[in-house]
Scaffold this motif. Structure first.
Motif, PDB file in Angstrom:
ATOM      1  N   LEU A 171       0.592  -0.868   0.047  1.00  0.00           N
ATOM      2  CA  LEU A 171      -0.134   0.141   0.095  1.00  0.00           C
ATOM      3  C   LEU A 171       0.774   1.683   0.057  1.00  0.00           C
ATOM      4  CD1 LEU A 171      -2.568  -1.136   2.938  1.00  0.00           C
ATOM      5  CD2 LEU A 171      -3.266  -0.630   0.518  1.00  0.00           C
ATOM      6  N   LEU A 172       0.426   2.354  -0.786  1.00  0.00           N
ATOM      7  CA  LEU A 172       1.208   3.494  -0.754  1.00  0.00           C
ATOM      8  C   LEU A 172       2.632   3.456  -0.931  1.00  0.00           C
ATOM      9  CD1 LEU A 172      -0.835   6.077   1.609  1.00  0.00           C
ATOM     10  CD2 LEU A 172      -0.797   5.998  -0.500  1.00  0.00           C
ATOM     11  N   PRO A 173       3.293   2.912  -1.748  1.00  0.00           N
ATOM     12  CA  PRO A 173       4.696   2.163  -2.419  1.00  0.00           C
ATOM     13  C   PRO A 173       5.354   3.482  -2.511  1.00  0.00           C
ATOM     14  CG  PRO A 173       3.833   1.612  -3.964  1.00  0.00           C
ATOM     15  CD  PRO A 173       2.236   2.335  -3.266  1.00  0.00           C
ATOM     16  N   SER A 174       6.638   3.899  -2.067  1.00  0.00           N
ATOM     17  CA  SER A 174       7.897   5.511  -2.274  1.00  0.00           C
ATOM     18  C   SER A 174       7.980   4.472  -3.021  1.00  0.00           C
ATOM     19  CB  SER A 174       7.166   5.835  -0.709  1.00  0.00           C
ATOM     20  OG  SER A 174       8.145   4.854  -0.141  1.00  0.00           O
ATOM     21  N   GLY A 175       9.360   6.546  -3.398  1.00  0.00           N
ATOM     22  CA  GLY A 175      10.098   6.370  -4.031  1.00  0.00           C
ATOM     23  C   GLY A 175      10.332   7.062  -4.960  1.00  0.00           C
ATOM     24  N   PHE A 176      11.978   7.807  -5.642  1.00  0.00           N
ATOM     25  CA  PHE A 176      11.532   8.941  -5.794  1.00  0.00           C
ATOM     26  C   PHE A 176      11.358   8.803  -7.506  1.00  0.00           C
ATOM     27  CE2 PHE A 176      14.981  10.042  -2.429  1.00  0.00           C
ATOM     28  CZ  PHE A 176      13.839  11.420  -1.945  1.00  0.00           C
ATOM     29  N   PHE A 177      11.862   7.293  -7.927  1.00  0.00           N
ATOM     30  CA  PHE A 177      12.065   7.428  -8.995  1.00  0.00           C
ATOM     31  C   PHE A 177      10.867   6.243  -9.505  1.00  0.00           C
ATOM     32  CE2 PHE A 177      16.531   7.658  -8.319  1.00  0.00           C
ATOM     33  CZ  PHE A 177      16.383   8.962  -8.613  1.00  0.00           C
ATOM     34  N   ARG A 178       8.971   6.170  -8.594  1.00  0.00           N
ATOM     35  CA  ARG A 178       8.526   5.018  -9.068  1.00  0.00           C
ATOM     36  C   ARG A 178       7.248   5.825  -9.671  1.00  0.00           C
ATOM     37  NH1 ARG A 178       7.670   0.382  -4.167  1.00  0.00           N
ATOM     38  NH2 ARG A 178       6.216   0.143  -5.977  1.00  0.00           N
ATOM     39  N   ARG A 179       6.386   5.696 -10.217  1.00  0.00           N
ATOM     40  CA  ARG A 179       5.153   6.161 -10.538  1.00  0.00           C
ATOM     41  C   ARG A 179       4.079   6.280  -9.841  1.00  0.00           C
ATOM     42  NH1 ARG A 179       3.762   5.462 -16.147  1.00  0.00           N
ATOM     43  NH2 ARG A 179       1.417   6.913 -15.745  1.00  0.00           N
ATOM     44  N   ASN A 180       3.333   7.561  -9.468  1.00  0.00           N
ATOM     45  CA  ASN A 180       2.228   7.334  -9.032  1.00  0.00           C
ATOM     46  C   ASN A 180       2.422   7.079  -7.353  1.00  0.00           C
ATOM     47  OD1 ASN A 180      -0.049   7.443 -11.484  1.00  0.00           O
ATOM     48  ND2 ASN A 180       0.789   5.863 -11.835  1.00  0.00           N
ATOM     49  N   THR A 181       3.356   7.271  -6.868  1.00  0.00           N
ATOM     50  CA  THR A 181       3.806   7.564  -5.649  1.00  0.00           C
ATOM     51  C   THR A 181       2.965   8.813  -5.236  1.00  0.00           C
ATOM     52  OG1 THR A 181       6.172   7.612  -6.099  1.00  0.00           O
ATOM     53  CG2 THR A 181       5.445   5.306  -6.188  1.00  0.00           C
ATOM     54  N   ALA A 182       3.332   9.040  -3.503  1.00  0.00           N
ATOM     55  CA  ALA A 182       3.363   9.545  -2.849  1.00  0.00           C
ATOM     56  C   ALA A 182       4.264   9.832  -1.699  1.00  0.00           C
ATOM     57  CB  ALA A 182       1.894   9.394  -1.392  1.00  0.00           C
ATOM     58  N   ARG A 183       4.272  10.781  -1.561  1.00  0.00           N
ATOM     59  CA  ARG A 183       5.612  11.038   0.126  1.00  0.00           C
ATOM     60  C   ARG A 183       5.702   9.947   0.814  1.00  0.00           C
ATOM     61  NH1 ARG A 183       3.146  15.620   4.017  1.00  0.00           N
ATOM     62  NH2 ARG A 183       4.644  15.490   5.283  1.00  0.00           N
ATOM     63  N   PHE A 184       6.843   9.434   1.743  1.00  0.00           N
ATOM     64  CA  PHE A 184       6.788   8.388   2.139  1.00  0.00           C
ATOM     65  C   PHE A 184       6.318   8.325   2.630  1.00  0.00           C
ATOM     66  CE2 PHE A 184      10.364   9.544   4.038  1.00  0.00           C
ATOM     67  CZ  PHE A 184      11.036   9.636   5.257  1.00  0.00           C
ATOM     68  N   ASP A 185       6.642   9.862   3.713  1.00  0.00           N
ATOM     69  CA  ASP A 185       5.110   9.419   5.223  1.00  0.00           C
ATOM     70  C   ASP A 185       3.508   9.525   5.341  1.00  0.00           C
ATOM     71  OD1 ASP A 185       5.762  11.759   4.729  1.00  0.00           O
ATOM     72  OD2 ASP A 185       5.802  12.979   6.832  1.00  0.00           O
TER      73      ASP A 185
END
Length: 471
Positions: A198-212
């Protein structure tokens, strides 16, 4: 132009640009916190704001939330009255019920049964037993699903269920369940169990949100007929050395379970794009009790901070007593004003928080609010035996709210949360009995004793409070 001058110019460009950008869709207090940091340290402040500061979801996720909400309202209109008996409410409750329905998509349904589970291992035992009895499906969504003895017990039950042909789906938060995704998820997937991050994070991934920005919900739905929600994760209780977590979980049957199923399937849809098959996932649910209830899910995908808005409105509607139980209390101004308004009207307002902490900076920040609350007439109880991780409140003898929401800015504005709202004096009395036990096992603060804390403590607490928008 030398490098020093170029750096100086870049700092002032950042200051002026962020002075325009930061206050958008943000409270004045939060804006001041971020702007103070950025004006003092422009480049580090800009980097931290990029990581933590934006309440941002990809547009795709917001559109999917809008479609899911529209579909929920459509299905409810089609099923209205089919699985739920009509319920008569007092005139005082009707405006609150209408607000809750507007804020959270879900209508109140009667005919439910709510069982409160206060024992940590007992709650795990009940969940494992229900998974072992599952015939059709087992759906689990938890912020923390850890590869420890507790997580392994639940994982083993899922493996047994999958071996019987039960369709098992598991949703784990990308940050809270990082270890579970690494160590437990492969074993589940090898047995044919769906596991999604759920809510994967990462600088180089599409459709991601801020990691916190996290999915903080705790949901289990077995065969579409039995549901669980509350504060407890699937992890061993020893988060704080010598002070294990104490939780409150609700086991549900009746029509409200369909609402839990809808929230689970909506989160599943956000990660997979797979629209739910309604006949498969929503069996006809007959009344199992007399409790009227509904869910209020919250999170950045909703138009407003709907969880906070409902809780604040409850405080303004209270006439006799409010008891708030939360592990983290870093409130915004509307919540503080509502608590003060309640005490001025003669309402007895109790705040139950843990004496022990698992997040030092957060505890320091929340303690900076105690003096003003005590002077305003709020009674503060510091729970001693364990780390009290339960999250619930009662209003008079009419309403109980329990779920995953903390009374802090993070839960209100950032996390995806879930709250069960119950309109049943019998259930309210049961939650109140739990709260009364907390009172007996707590130290009750007084203004005089709290004002005697050291200058060092006051300085640390007030300094931590300046970080309230970052906690």
């Amino acid at each position: 132009m030398n490098w020093s001058l170029s750096y100086l110019i870049s700092e002032w460009i950042i200051r002026f640009a962020m002075l325009v950008y930061v206050p958008q869709r943000r409270s004045a207090a939060a804006s001041r916190t971020w702007l103070l940091l950025i004006f003092l340290l422009p480049w580090p402040g800009l980097l931290l704001y990029g990581l933590f500061g934006r309440i941002y979801l990809p547009r795709r996720r917001i559109e999917m939330q809008e479609r899911a909400s529209a579909r929920i309202r459509e299905v409810q209109a089609q099923r209205r009255g089919v699985s739920s008996e009509p319920h008569e409410f007092s005139p005082d409750l009707r405006p609150l019920i209408l607000l809750g329905q507007q804020l959270g998509d879900f209508e109140v349904c009667s005919g439910n049964s709510v069982e409160l589970l206060t024992g940590y291992q007992g709650a795990v035992d009940r969940l494992v037993a229900d998974i072992d009895a599952a015939r059709m499906s087992a759906h689990l969504l938890f912020y923390i699903f850890a590869p420890d003895s507790t997580g392994d017990r639940v994982g083993a039950a899922l493996l047994r269920a999958a071996g019987r042909g039960v369709r098992c789906r598991v949703l784990m938060d990308a940050v809270g369940s990082k270890l579970g995704l690494r160590d437990l998820a492969p074993r589940l997937r090898n047995a044919g169990i769906e596991v999604h991050e759920l809510l994967p994070s990462g600088f180089f991934r599409r459709n991601t949100a801020r990691f916190d920005l996290r999915n903080h919900r705790k949901i289990a739905v077995i065969d579409g007929r039995i549901g669980y929600t509350g504060s407890q994760n699937l992890v061993n209780p020893e988060f704080v050395a010598e002070y294990p977590n104490e939780e409150l979980l609700a086991r549900l049957t009746g029509p409200v379970v369909a609402q839990l199923q809808a929230v689970f399937l909506a989160d599943h849809y956000f990660e997979t794009g797979e629209a739910p098959v309604y006949r498969e996932h929503f069996p006809e649910l007959h009344p199992t009790g007399r409790t009227a209830a509904h869910l209020i899910p919250s999170g950045p995908g909703y138009i407003r901070e709907n969880g906070q808005e409902f809780i604040v409105t409850l405080l303004y509607a209270a006439r006799r007593r409010v008891v708030i139980t939360t592990p983290y209390f870093v409130p915004d101004d509307p919540l503080l004003q509502a608590m003060r308004s309640a005490t001025l009207r003669g309402v007895a307002v109790h705040l139950v928080v843990s004496m022990h902490a698992n997040q030092l900076v957060t505890q320091l920040a929340q303690r900076s609010y105690y003096e003003a609350l005590l002077e305003g007439g709020v009674t503060i109880h510091l729970y001693e035996p364990r780390f009290l991780h339960a999250k619930h409140l009662t209003v008079d003898e009419d309403i109980a709210v329990l779920g995953s929401t903390n009374m802090d800015i993070r839960s209100f504005a950032l996390n995806a949360e879930i709250n069960l709202v119950v309109y049943d004096p019998e259930v309210v009395r049961a939650v109140s009995a739990v709260q009364e036990r907390y009172f007996r096992q707590s130290e009750t603060l007084t203004v005089e004793a709290w004002q005697r804390r050291s200058l060092r403590e006051k300085t640390l607490q007030n300094s931590a409070r300046l970080l309230d928008s970052l906690l």
